[in-house]
Design a protein around this motif. Structure first.
Motif, mmCIF file in Angstrom:
data_model
loop_
_atom_site.group_PDB
_atom_site.id
_atom_site.type_symbol
_atom_site.label_atom_id
_atom_site.label_comp_id
_atom_site.label_asym_id
_atom_site.label_seq_id
_atom_site.Cartn_x
_atom_site.Cartn_y
_atom_site.Cartn_z
ATOM 1 N N ILE A 105 0.827 -1.205 0.000
ATOM 2 C CA ILE A 105 0.000 0.000 0.000
ATOM 3 C C ILE A 105 0.864 1.260 0.000
ATOM 4 C CG2 ILE A 105 -1.943 -1.107 1.168
ATOM 5 C CD1 ILE A 105 -0.997 0.044 3.774
ATOM 6 N N GLY A 106 0.248 2.339 -0.473
ATOM 7 C CA GLY A 106 0.863 3.657 -0.404
ATOM 8 C C GLY A 106 -0.099 4.592 0.288
ATOM 9 N N VAL A 107 0.322 5.156 1.393
ATOM 10 C CA VAL A 107 -0.532 6.048 2.180
ATOM 11 C C VAL A 107 -0.026 7.473 2.025
ATOM 12 C CG1 VAL A 107 -1.439 6.597 4.469
ATOM 13 C CG2 VAL A 107 -1.005 4.210 3.833
ATOM 14 N N MET A 108 -0.894 8.357 1.596
ATOM 15 C CA MET A 108 -0.496 9.749 1.438
ATOM 16 C C MET A 108 -0.381 10.415 2.809
ATOM 17 S SD MET A 108 -2.275 12.837 -0.735
ATOM 18 C CE MET A 108 -3.476 13.250 0.522
ATOM 19 N N PRO A 109 0.807 10.899 3.182
ATOM 20 C CA PRO A 109 0.949 11.565 4.481
ATOM 21 C C PRO A 109 0.348 12.968 4.451
ATOM 22 C CG PRO A 109 3.010 11.703 3.287
ATOM 23 C CD PRO A 109 2.072 10.878 2.431
ATOM 24 N N GLN A 110 0.127 13.511 5.619
ATOM 25 C CA GLN A 110 -0.290 14.904 5.738
ATOM 26 C C GLN A 110 0.952 15.791 5.735
ATOM 27 O OE1 GLN A 110 -3.594 15.741 5.634
ATOM 28 N NE2 GLN A 110 -3.848 13.533 5.332
ATOM 29 N N GLY A 111 0.766 17.057 5.475
ATOM 30 C CA GLY A 111 1.893 17.972 5.360
ATOM 31 C C GLY A 111 2.779 18.023 6.587
ATOM 32 N N GLU A 112 2.174 17.876 7.775
ATOM 33 C CA GLU A 112 2.955 17.951 9.006
ATOM 34 C C GLU A 112 3.688 16.647 9.312
ATOM 35 O OE1 GLU A 112 -1.296 16.819 10.098
ATOM 36 O OE2 GLU A 112 -0.300 18.259 8.768
ATOM 37 N N GLN A 113 3.481 15.613 8.482
ATOM 38 C CA GLN A 113 4.105 14.313 8.738
ATOM 39 C C GLN A 113 5.349 14.060 7.874
ATOM 40 O OE1 GLN A 113 0.584 11.959 7.905
ATOM 41 N NE2 GLN A 113 0.128 11.730 10.079
ATOM 42 N N ILE A 114 5.736 15.024 7.066
ATOM 43 C CA ILE A 114 6.884 14.829 6.179
ATOM 44 C C ILE A 114 8.053 15.690 6.636
ATOM 45 C CG2 ILE A 114 5.466 14.216 4.175
ATOM 46 C CD1 ILE A 114 5.793 17.083 3.192
ATOM 47 N N PHE A 115 9.233 15.372 6.120
ATOM 48 C CA PHE A 115 10.433 16.158 6.422
ATOM 49 C C PHE A 115 10.492 17.335 5.441
ATOM 50 C CE2 PHE A 115 11.636 11.839 7.880
ATOM 51 C CZ PHE A 115 11.846 12.139 9.217
ATOM 52 N N ASP A 116 9.894 18.447 5.838
ATOM 53 C CA ASP A 116 9.746 19.568 4.906
ATOM 54 C C ASP A 116 11.016 20.406 4.764
ATOM 55 O OD1 ASP A 116 9.732 20.847 7.338
ATOM 56 O OD2 ASP A 116 7.696 21.661 7.148
ATOM 57 N N ARG A 117 12.094 20.035 5.466
ATOM 58 C CA ARG A 117 13.361 20.740 5.281
ATOM 59 C C ARG A 117 14.213 20.082 4.200
ATOM 60 N NH1 ARG A 117 13.225 25.859 7.451
ATOM 61 N NH2 ARG A 117 11.801 25.779 9.230
ATOM 62 N N LEU A 118 13.646 19.081 3.531
ATOM 63 C CA LEU A 118 14.264 18.492 2.349
ATOM 64 C C LEU A 118 13.678 19.163 1.110
ATOM 65 C CD1 LEU A 118 14.089 14.678 3.244
ATOM 66 C CD2 LEU A 118 16.036 16.223 3.521
ATOM 67 N N THR A 119 14.389 19.106 0.008
ATOM 68 C CA THR A 119 13.814 19.572 -1.255
ATOM 69 C C THR A 119 12.809 18.532 -1.736
ATOM 70 O OG1 THR A 119 15.444 18.481 -2.673
ATOM 71 C CG2 THR A 119 16.007 20.679 -1.812
ATOM 72 N N GLY A 120 12.006 18.905 -2.725
ATOM 73 C CA GLY A 120 11.029 17.964 -3.264
ATOM 74 C C GLY A 120 11.683 16.694 -3.789
ATOM 75 N N LEU A 121 12.779 16.859 -4.525
ATOM 76 C CA LEU A 121 13.489 15.701 -5.060
ATOM 77 C C LEU A 121 14.071 14.854 -3.934
ATOM 78 C CD1 LEU A 121 14.640 14.081 -7.418
ATOM 79 C CD2 LEU A 121 16.585 15.670 -7.485
ATOM 80 N N GLN A 122 14.690 15.489 -2.955
ATOM 81 C CA GLN A 122 15.266 14.741 -1.842
ATOM 82 C C GLN A 122 14.200 13.957 -1.080
ATOM 83 O OE1 GLN A 122 17.106 17.991 0.240
ATOM 84 N NE2 GLN A 122 19.131 17.643 -0.684
ATOM 85 N N LEU A 123 13.032 14.561 -0.890
ATOM 86 C CA LEU A 123 11.963 13.884 -0.154
ATOM 87 C C LEU A 123 11.499 12.631 -0.881
ATOM 88 C CD1 LEU A 123 10.035 13.906 2.272
ATOM 89 C CD2 LEU A 123 8.452 15.288 0.894
ATOM 90 N N LEU A 124 11.355 12.713 -2.204
ATOM 91 C CA LEU A 124 10.925 11.549 -2.975
ATOM 92 C C LEU A 124 11.985 10.459 -2.970
ATOM 93 C CD1 LEU A 124 9.114 13.142 -6.051
ATOM 94 C CD2 LEU A 124 8.116 12.185 -3.981
ATOM 95 N N VAL A 125 13.242 10.851 -3.108
ATOM 96 C CA VAL A 125 14.320 9.862 -3.081
ATOM 97 C C VAL A 125 14.382 9.188 -1.712
ATOM 98 C CG1 VAL A 125 16.826 9.553 -3.195
ATOM 99 C CG2 VAL A 125 15.665 10.999 -4.878
ATOM 100 N N TYR A 126 14.239 9.968 -0.672
ATOM 101 C CA TYR A 126 14.222 9.410 0.686
ATOM 102 C C TYR A 126 13.074 8.421 0.850
ATOM 103 C CZ TYR A 126 13.400 9.230 5.723
ATOM 104 O OH TYR A 126 13.172 8.800 7.008
ATOM 105 N N ALA A 127 11.859 8.796 0.366
ATOM 106 C CA ALA A 127 10.693 7.910 0.501
ATOM 107 C C ALA A 127 10.907 6.599 -0.247
ATOM 108 C CB ALA A 127 9.441 8.624 -0.011
ATOM 109 N N GLY A 128 11.516 6.672 -1.425
ATOM 110 C CA GLY A 128 11.749 5.461 -2.201
ATOM 111 C C GLY A 128 12.806 4.564 -1.587
ATOM 112 N N MET A 129 13.895 5.143 -1.124
ATOM 113 C CA MET A 129 14.966 4.337 -0.532
ATOM 114 C C MET A 129 14.535 3.751 0.811
ATOM 115 S SD MET A 129 18.423 6.443 -1.620
ATOM 116 C CE MET A 129 19.477 5.070 -1.168
#
Length: 320
Positions: A105-129
């Motif tokens: 499954i893939g669950v969409m997080p809420q805005g306050e649940q992500i590491f927003d001090r990463l760039t968009g690309l970094q956040l996606l790479v982090y989520a995938g790895m």
């Protein structure tokens, strides 16, 4: 067909001479829920909820605030342990092997649940790895998602500086990076502009056509009626009705059916003071002092009334 959840469907005893067997979970469903219960202190949020979500469906979960939708989704996706009941994801019990269920499954997080001090690309790479993907593959997919969600120009920008709509899109992208078989999205189109919403809908509809299952929780009936193939109406922690959108709507508008099942609508409150200015006329002219009322000092008295003499202004010394 639509169905109303009864005690029999959640495995509870039914009064009377016959005792139907509990309805077992459906291993062929994308998600099969039976007798789900969750209480917080003394408040029951989910009360014996039962539901089957078919594979490949675009499923809408609708209900008033506090109906138990988000709590149900959290339990179904392994984020919140239920007090009772079972959840099966693609034929496997969620709570017997939570990690296996989460891989599907893939669950969409809420805005306050992500590491927003990463760039968009970094956040996606982090989520995938974090999902165990190889870096080269996750970087390729991240660029594909950024382009699809119109975030290519913001790939190097920190997420904390994104607008609300951009944040919603990057959160959705993190849920899709590992190509899950089931997507669970809580209010995915909130604060997203119409053009981006249309693009996101196209992506999700195509995903469902390839065999993926999309589950969305939303308050927007028009969006659910337009996008979803199936819908469940939830109220007070139970499913009131579920089936295809046409079946649940029963020949009318889905919103009307929702109101009939959930209730709570009442006549508009009449507030005498809230008139939008319609009750405000031109300012009334000054009126003479009515008989029997004291005159204003220094002004002539009304006819038949003695004048009130003017008083000298008090000085600071007089106030001491």
């Amino acid at each position: 067909m639509t169905y109303d959840i009864s005690a029999a469907s959640v495995g509870q005893p039914v009064p009377g001479p016959f005792m139907p067997a509990p309805v077992p979970p459906n291993p062929a469903a994308a998600v099969s829920i039976r007798g789900l219960v969750k209480a917080f202190d003394r408040k029951v949020a989910v009360n014996g909820l039962a539901l089957d979500i078919p594979v490949g469906s675009f499923y809408g979960l609708v209900g008033p605030n506090g109906a138990g939708k988000t709590t149900t989704l959290n339990m179904a996706t392994g984020l919140l342990r239920p007090d009772a009941g079972s959840v099966m994801i693609l034929g496997h019990d969620v709570w017997s092997d939570v990690n296996r269920a989460k891989r599907e499954i893939g669950v969409m997080p809420q805005g306050e649940q992500i590491f927003d001090r990463l760039t968009g690309l970094q956040l996606l790479v982090y989520a995938g790895m974090l999902r165990g993907m190889k870096r080269d593959e996750v970087v390729r997919r991240a660029h594909d998602l950024l382009a699809a969600f119109d975030l290519k120009d913001a790939a190097g920008k920190m997420v904390v500086d994104y607008s609300a709509g951009m944040t919603k899109k990057i959160c959705l992208a993190t849920a899709m990076i590992h190509s899950p078989r089931i997507l669970v999205l809580d209010e995915p189109f909130e604060a997203v502009d119409p053009v981006s919403s249309a693009n996101l809908r196209d992506i999700l509809v195509e995903y469902a056509r390839t065999g993926g299952t999309v589950i969305i929780s939303s308050h927007v009936m028009a969006l659910v009626e337009k996008m979803c193939t199936h819908v469940a109406i939830v109220n007070r922690g139970q499913v009131c009705a579920a089936g295809t959108v046409d079946e649940v709507a029963a020949g009318g508008e889905l919103e009307d059916r929702f109101m009939a099942l959930v209730g709570g609508r009442h006549a508009a409150a009449k507030l005498d003071w809230l008139d939008g200015g319609a009750g405000s006329g031109p300012a009334a002219p000054d009126q003479p002092t009515a008989p029997g009322q004291p005159a204003v000092p220094g002004q002539p008295a009304a006819s038949g009334q003695p004048a009130v003499p003017s008083q000298p202004a008090q000085t600071p010394e007089a106030l001491r």
